[in-house]
Scaffold this motif. Structure first.
Motif, PDB file in Angstrom:
ATOM      1  N   ALA A   1     -14.365  -5.581  -3.283  1.00  0.00           N
ATOM      2  CA  ALA A   1     -15.539  -4.539  -3.325  1.00  0.00           C
ATOM      3  C   ALA A   1     -17.089  -5.246  -3.725  1.00  0.00           C
TER       4      ALA A   1
ATOM      5  N   GLY B   1      -6.322   1.083  -5.078  1.00  0.00           N
ATOM      6  CA  GLY B   1      -7.503   1.111  -5.589  1.00  0.00           C
ATOM      7  C   GLY B   1      -7.790   0.004  -6.644  1.00  0.00           C
ATOM      8  N   ASN B   2      -8.093   0.463  -8.085  1.00  0.00           N
ATOM      9  CA  ASN B   2      -8.681  -0.511  -8.735  1.00  0.00           C
ATOM     10  C   ASN B   2      -7.733  -1.016  -9.792  1.00  0.00           C
TER      11      ASN B   2
ATOM     12  N   ASN C   1     -10.707  -8.984  -5.519  1.00  0.00           N
ATOM     13  CA  ASN C   1     -11.190  -7.842  -5.080  1.00  0.00           C
ATOM     14  C   ASN C   1     -12.545  -8.003  -4.244  1.00  0.00           C
TER      15      ASN C   1
ATOM     16  N   PRO D   1      -4.683  -4.933   2.730  1.00  0.00           N
ATOM     17  CA  PRO D   1      -5.151  -4.004   1.754  1.00  0.00           C
ATOM     18  C   PRO D   1      -4.274  -3.361   0.872  1.00  0.00           C
TER      19      PRO D   1
ATOM     20  N   ASN E   1       0.704  -1.210  -0.033  1.00  0.00           N
ATOM     21  CA  ASN E   1       0.076   0.174  -0.011  1.00  0.00           C
ATOM     22  C   ASN E   1       0.862   1.178  -0.032  1.00  0.00           C
TER      23      ASN E   1
ATOM     24  N   LYS F   1      -7.414  -6.840  -2.426  1.00  0.00           N
ATOM     25  CA  LYS F   1      -6.495  -7.099  -1.093  1.00  0.00           C
ATOM     26  C   LYS F   1      -5.503  -8.344  -1.523  1.00  0.00           C
TER      27      LYS F   1
ATOM     28  N   ASN G   1     -13.216  -0.954  -7.216  1.00  0.00           N
ATOM     29  CA  ASN G   1     -12.750  -1.978  -6.879  1.00  0.00           C
ATOM     30  C   ASN G   1     -11.652  -1.629  -5.601  1.00  0.00           C
ATOM     31  N   ASP G   2     -11.664  -2.805  -4.762  1.00  0.00           N
ATOM     32  CA  ASP G   2     -11.020  -2.754  -3.462  1.00  0.00           C
ATOM     33  C   ASP G   2     -10.027  -4.072  -3.341  1.00  0.00           C
TER      34      ASP G   2
END
Length: 153
Positions: free
Chosen positions: A106, A135-136, A104, A131, A65, A115, A112-113
């Motif tokens: 989300a 983002g996407n 994903n 995480p 991240n 991990k 989108n999320d």
């Protein structure tokens, strides 16, 4: 019409006692899981500086991240001499890591999320979610997974 089990007979009482025992055992198992999670959270390192002060300078670092580069939640640290990875602030020996992938998380119609998912054989740490924060971008998630797999190989 004849009932399946007469609750006031011997079989009915045994059935009720077995049901109570099963419920008690399930509650005990859930309580044990909570205790293990609390113990793991107590030993969790919060920043990269904490990991460096405890284990020394890492041999490799994977930034998961980019917005949380100094948090252990945003990085994966490798210590080759100790055969150790710091994932989400938790020390995990490399031989306990079974697989690394991404997904994903989300719900539909929202951004989108992604991990990173690390699967281990440790109790209480069987699935570790990191995480992504970018983002996407599925390509970035794939690159991070390849970097972590390179640390394991």
């Amino acid at each position: 019409m004849v009932p399946f089990i007469n609750l006031f007979s011997t079989e009915g009482v045994i059935f009720i006692l077995l049901a109570i025992l099963v419920i008690f055992l399930l509650m005990l198992r859930d309580r044990r899981k909570e205790i293990i999670k609390k113990e793991l959270e107590k030993n969790r390192l919060s920043t990269v500086d904490d990991a460096i002060s405890q284990y020394g300078e890492p041999d490799n670092l994977v930034v998961v991240n980019p917005t949380r580069g100094n948090d252990t939640e945003g990085t994966i640290l490798e210590y080759k001499s100790q055969n150790l990875l710091i994932i989400n602030g938790m020390a995990v020996e490399k031989q306990h890591v079974r697989d690394v992938s991404f997904s994903n998380f989300a719900v539909p119609y929202v951004p989108n999320d992604y991990k990173i998912i690390v699967i281990t054989d440790l109790p209480g740490q069987d699935v570790i979610h990191v995480p992504l924060g970018a983002g996407n971008d599925a390509r970035y998630a794939n690159q991070v997974v390849k970097q972590v797999k390179a640390l394991l190989g």
